[in-house]
Design a protein around this motif. Structure first.
Motif, PDB file in Angstrom:
ATOM      1  N   ILE A   1       0.852  -1.193   0.000  1.00 44.96           N
ATOM      2  CA  ILE A   1       0.000   0.000   0.000  1.00 44.96           C
ATOM      3  C   ILE A   1       0.882   1.236   0.000  1.00 44.96           C
ATOM      4  N   TYR A   2       0.415   2.256  -0.717  1.00 44.41           N
ATOM      5  CA  TYR A   2       1.132   3.526  -0.802  1.00 44.41           C
ATOM      6  C   TYR A   2       0.125   4.669  -0.704  1.00 44.41           C
ATOM      7  N   TYR A   3       0.479   5.709   0.024  1.00 43.62           N
ATOM      8  CA  TYR A   3      -0.377   6.893   0.041  1.00 43.62           C
ATOM      9  C   TYR A   3       0.414   8.090   0.569  1.00 43.62           C
ATOM     10  N   GLU A   4      -0.115   9.266   0.246  1.00 40.37           N
ATOM     11  CA  GLU A   4       0.459  10.513   0.750  1.00 40.37           C
ATOM     12  C   GLU A   4      -0.343  10.942   1.981  1.00 40.37           C
ATOM     13  N   ASP A   5       0.349  11.333   3.027  1.00 35.58           N
ATOM     14  CA  ASP A   5      -0.309  11.653   4.293  1.00 35.58           C
ATOM     15  C   ASP A   5      -1.384  12.720   4.146  1.00 35.58           C
ATOM     16  N   GLU A   6      -1.120  13.708   3.341  1.00 35.70           N
ATOM     17  CA  GLU A   6      -2.021  14.855   3.256  1.00 35.70           C
ATOM     18  C   GLU A   6      -3.146  14.665   2.254  1.00 35.70           C
ATOM     19  N   ALA A   7      -3.067  13.611   1.441  1.00 34.83           N
ATOM     20  CA  ALA A   7      -4.104  13.415   0.415  1.00 34.83           C
ATOM     21  C   ALA A   7      -4.330  11.926   0.187  1.00 34.83           C
ATOM     22  N   ILE A   8      -4.708  11.211   1.247  1.00 42.04           N
ATOM     23  CA  ILE A   8      -4.819   9.762   1.181  1.00 42.04           C
ATOM     24  C   ILE A   8      -5.835   9.324   0.130  1.00 42.04           C
ATOM     25  N   GLU A   9      -7.014   9.934   0.134  1.00 41.70           N
ATOM     26  CA  GLU A   9      -8.071   9.483  -0.761  1.00 41.70           C
ATOM     27  C   GLU A   9      -7.679   9.582  -2.230  1.00 41.70           C
ATOM     28  N   HIS A  10      -6.871  10.589  -2.568  1.00 37.15           N
ATOM     29  CA  HIS A  10      -6.488  10.802  -3.972  1.00 37.15           C
ATOM     30  C   HIS A  10      -5.213  10.055  -4.347  1.00 37.15           C
ATOM     31  N   SER A  11      -4.375   9.757  -3.378  1.00 42.23           N
ATOM     32  CA  SER A  11      -3.067   9.182  -3.693  1.00 42.23           C
ATOM     33  C   SER A  11      -2.934   7.692  -3.392  1.00 42.23           C
ATOM     34  N   VAL A  12      -3.868   7.127  -2.632  1.00 44.76           N
ATOM     35  CA  VAL A  12      -3.707   5.739  -2.194  1.00 44.76           C
ATOM     36  C   VAL A  12      -3.641   4.774  -3.380  1.00 44.76           C
ATOM     37  N   ARG A  13      -2.694   3.849  -3.293  1.00 42.20           N
ATOM     38  CA  ARG A  13      -2.531   2.796  -4.295  1.00 42.20           C
ATOM     39  C   ARG A  13      -2.336   1.467  -3.564  1.00 42.20           C
ATOM     40  N   TYR A  14      -2.917   0.406  -4.126  1.00 37.66           N
ATOM     41  CA  TYR A  14      -2.820  -0.922  -3.546  1.00 37.66           C
ATOM     42  C   TYR A  14      -2.061  -1.821  -4.524  1.00 37.66           C
ATOM     43  N   LEU A  15      -1.031  -2.499  -4.038  1.00 28.79           N
ATOM     44  CA  LEU A  15      -0.299  -3.435  -4.900  1.00 28.79           C
ATOM     45  C   LEU A  15      -1.083  -4.747  -4.931  1.00 28.79           C
ATOM     46  N   ILE A  16      -1.679  -5.040  -6.083  1.00 28.95           N
ATOM     47  CA  ILE A  16      -2.570  -6.189  -6.228  1.00 28.95           C
ATOM     48  C   ILE A  16      -1.883  -7.305  -7.006  1.00 28.95           C
ATOM     49  N   LEU A  17      -1.957  -8.510  -6.448  1.00 27.81           N
ATOM     50  CA  LEU A  17      -1.550  -9.719  -7.160  1.00 27.81           C
ATOM     51  C   LEU A  17      -2.845 -10.441  -7.508  1.00 27.81           C
ATOM     52  N   ASP A  18      -3.160 -10.483  -8.788  1.00 27.01           N
ATOM     53  CA  ASP A  18      -4.478 -10.934  -9.244  1.00 27.01           C
ATOM     54  C   ASP A  18      -4.468 -12.437  -9.551  1.00 27.01           C
ATOM     55  N   PRO A  19      -5.209 -13.245  -8.782  1.00 23.86           N
ATOM     56  CA  PRO A  19      -5.224 -14.696  -9.031  1.00 23.86           C
ATOM     57  C   PRO A  19      -6.057 -15.114 -10.232  1.00 23.86           C
ATOM     58  N   HIS A  20      -6.728 -14.155 -10.900  1.00 19.00           N
ATOM     59  CA  HIS A  20      -7.598 -14.488 -12.025  1.00 19.00           C
ATOM     60  C   HIS A  20      -6.838 -14.641 -13.345  1.00 19.00           C
ATOM     61  N   TYR A  21      -5.558 -14.400 -13.338  1.00 26.03           N
ATOM     62  CA  TYR A  21      -4.721 -14.515 -14.533  1.00 26.03           C
ATOM     63  C   TYR A  21      -4.690 -15.966 -15.015  1.00 26.03           C
ATOM     64  N   THR A  22      -4.738 -16.164 -16.344  1.00 31.01           N
ATOM     65  CA  THR A  22      -4.751 -17.522 -16.909  1.00 31.01           C
ATOM     66  C   THR A  22      -3.610 -17.748 -17.899  1.00 31.01           C
ATOM     67  N   GLY A  23      -2.665 -16.840 -17.967  1.00 28.26           N
ATOM     68  CA  GLY A  23      -1.588 -16.959 -18.943  1.00 28.26           C
ATOM     69  C   GLY A  23      -0.412 -17.774 -18.452  1.00 28.26           C
ATOM     70  N   THR A  24       0.690 -17.663 -19.180  1.00 23.48           N
ATOM     71  CA  THR A  24       1.912 -18.395 -18.854  1.00 23.48           C
ATOM     72  C   THR A  24       2.717 -17.654 -17.790  1.00 23.48           C
ATOM     73  N   GLU A  25       3.724 -18.355 -17.256  1.00 19.81           N
ATOM     74  CA  GLU A  25       4.575 -17.739 -16.224  1.00 19.81           C
ATOM     75  C   GLU A  25       5.635 -16.885 -16.898  1.00 19.81           C
ATOM     76  N   ASP A  26       5.190 -15.824 -17.507  1.00 15.79           N
ATOM     77  CA  ASP A  26       6.072 -14.928 -18.246  1.00 15.79           C
ATOM     78  C   ASP A  26       5.959 -13.538 -17.637  1.00 15.79           C
ATOM     79  N   THR A  27       7.059 -13.032 -17.102  1.00 15.10           N
ATOM     80  CA  THR A  27       7.009 -11.745 -16.404  1.00 15.10           C
ATOM     81  C   THR A  27       6.603 -10.596 -17.325  1.00 15.10           C
ATOM     82  N   LYS A  28       6.994 -10.652 -18.584  1.00 11.77           N
ATOM     83  CA  LYS A  28       6.615  -9.586 -19.515  1.00 11.77           C
ATOM     84  C   LYS A  28       5.111  -9.580 -19.739  1.00 11.77           C
ATOM     85  N   ASN A  29       4.538 -10.769 -19.889  1.00 11.05           N
ATOM     86  CA  ASN A  29       3.097 -10.857 -20.109  1.00 11.05           C
ATOM     87  C   ASN A  29       2.329 -10.450 -18.863  1.00 11.05           C
TER      88      ASN A  29
END
Length: 491
Positions: free
Chosen positions: A431-459
């Motif tokens: 998680i990342y956010y700026e103290d003074e503007a959390i609602e606008h700056s917050v970001r969540y690092l998501i690892l999505d289990p719905h992916y169906t492709g190959t184990e290729d970092t570029k893809n």
């Protein structure tokens, strides 16, 4: 791989020494072991000793050190590149087998077999004792490839034998510890394990440097004898002394065998991520890494974790298995950090667990039914004795108000967070956010289990399935339950 003349490589020397000799019947077991070790050390240190070191090629062929060294300059870059089996801790690994004529055996290629030291004893007609001693050898040493020679290897072997001699002597000297192992055994069953203490160099483990390493930093490798089999209290006693020896806080399983340097990956199908592969959030895209900056908060998973997603390992779970996959990723964190030796279980085993504990009916086993964050916690608790905290929100819009709590979780525990809501499940890895503007700056690092492709970092990067997502990623009309696995305070 192109290696310079001064490239450092990791020598992995393995084998088994077998020594035998006749000793007075009045000598104690401790005296006998000391005499055998001293005899071996003397023989290995002799310039004309019968120690032979064989370099194992990638194809399984063996060559003597002299066949690999050109002149007196050690391994050149071409030889090193042709012999290196893999990269471990950022350095090429050279596999070396040891054979000793006064001992006996060169290990065969194939599956690794951990052999404990064995001391056998028989009584001769003249009342003297005949002893045969098998000693496992496992050395891991960082060395400059241009300075590798037989003399250096003999010095490593001599030091390794001193290490084993000291380990076994301490149990002879300590009556309390000697009671912790089977007195019917002639010697404490043990094996050399290697630990990378780079993160602890010159300081105790700090929260900000948890399991992190500078890729340009030389690894700080230590080798220690660890009991195998037997009673847990003996292993705990040894680990406790090692934490004290190296000044490391007793809060993490640094010296458990599961946390030793690995030469074979635990996961071959799944990609493994850690701090070095964590993508920086958009606001910090020009920076060199993840951390806290003025006016911002950025916390991520500490340590390694494997990426589990739809359709892996021939399991057709697209459309229903996302929470199972998130659970597997969380489990992999505890396995890769050495908190457990239990392999990640599959969908049917997860379902069987939930039926066994009374959460689901028998018809659930083998079905394609979903699970949620609470079921994830039940499985972690049942198999790994891991407790979990929860964050429950009625709307995705409310997650931002829990940004501080999520950040504190990553800072204190460092485990991936499984989140379920509506019909989808995801894994939050930062998680990342700026103290003074959390609602606008917050970001969540998501690892999505719905992916169906190959184990290729570029893809994976192209599909943005391991990426920072804005607050709008969460639906305002869906509830969400976050499962926050707690790191146990064990060593």
């Amino acid at each position: 791989m192109v290696a310079s003349k001064e490239t450092k490589c990791l020598l992995h020397v393995t084998g088994c020494l077998k020594s035998s000799q006749t000793i007075k019947s009045t000598d104690s077991k401790g005296s006998t072991i000391k005499q055998i070790y001293d005899s071996l050390i003397d023989k290995c240190s002799e310039d004309n000793s019968n120690v032979a070191f064989f370099v194992r090629s990638k194809e399984g062929d063996r060559f003597t050190i002299s066949q690999c060294i050109k002149g007196n300059s050690g391994f050149d870059s071409e030889t090193l590149a042709s012999l290196s089996h893999q990269m471990v801790l950022g350095h090429p690994v050279i596999e070396i087998d040891i054979a000793v004529l006064f001992a006996s055996k060169v290990p065969e290629s194939g599956d690794e077999v951990i052999q404990a030291p064995v001391l056998t004893e028989s009584l001769n007609p003249d009342q003297t004792k005949f002893h045969s001693f098998d000693i496992p050898i496992d050395i891991l040493q960082l060395v400059c490839s241009s300075k590798l020679n037989e003399q250096t290897l003999r010095q490593f072997l001599e030091h390794h034998l001193h290490l084993q001699k000291t380990f076994h002597k301490q149990f002879e000297d300590s009556s309390s510890e000697s009671k912790s192992w089977d007195q019917n055994s002639s010697i404490v069953p043990s094996y050399p394990y290697h630990f990378d203490l780079t993160s602890f160099r010159n300081e105790e483990l700090s929260e900000s440097s948890d399991n992190s390493r500078n890729l340009n930093e030389e690894p700080n490798i230590v080798t220690e004898l660890m009991p195998i089999g037997g009673k847990e209290d003996l292993g705990r006693s040894v680990r406790s002394k090692l934490h004290e020896k190296y000044g490391i806080e007793k809060s993490k399983p640094v010296f458990r065998k599961e946390n030793a340097v690995r030469f074979k990956p635990l996961f071959t199908t799944q990609l493994v991520f850690d701090e070095s592969t964590t993508p920086p959030p958009p606001k910090l895209s020009g920076s060199s890494g993840i951390g806290n900056y003025a006016g911002t908060v950025c916390e991520t998973v500490k340590g390694q974790y494997a990426y589990f997603h739809y359709m892996q390992d021939s399991m057709s779970d697209s459309g229903w298995g996302c929470a199972y996959r998130s659970l597997q990723t969380v489990w992999s964190w505890f396995l890769l950090q050495g908190y457990t030796h239990k392999n990640v279980i599959g969908h049917k085993e997860i379902q069987q667990t939930l039926h066994t504990i009374g959460d689901k009916p028998a018809s659930f086993v083998g079905s394609s039914q979903w699970i949620g964050s609470f079921e994830v916690s039940y499985v972690l608790d049942h198999h790994l004795d891991i407790t979990s905290a929860f964050i429950n929100v009625q709307s995705g819009d409310q997650l931002v108000s829990n940004a501080g709590r999520i950040a504190q979780h990553f800072k204190a525990h460092g485990t991936p967070i499984m989140v379920g809501g509506g019909v989808l499940a995801h894994t939050i890895c930062g998680i990342y956010y700026e103290d003074e503007a959390i609602e606008h700056s917050v970001r969540y690092l998501i690892l999505d289990p719905h992916y169906t492709g190959t184990e290729d970092t570029k893809n994976i990067k192209k599909k943005a399935v391991y990426a920072w997502k804005p607050q709008s990623f969460w639906k305002s009309d869906s509830f969400y339950n976050l499962c926050l696995p707690q790191r146990p305070n064990v060593f």
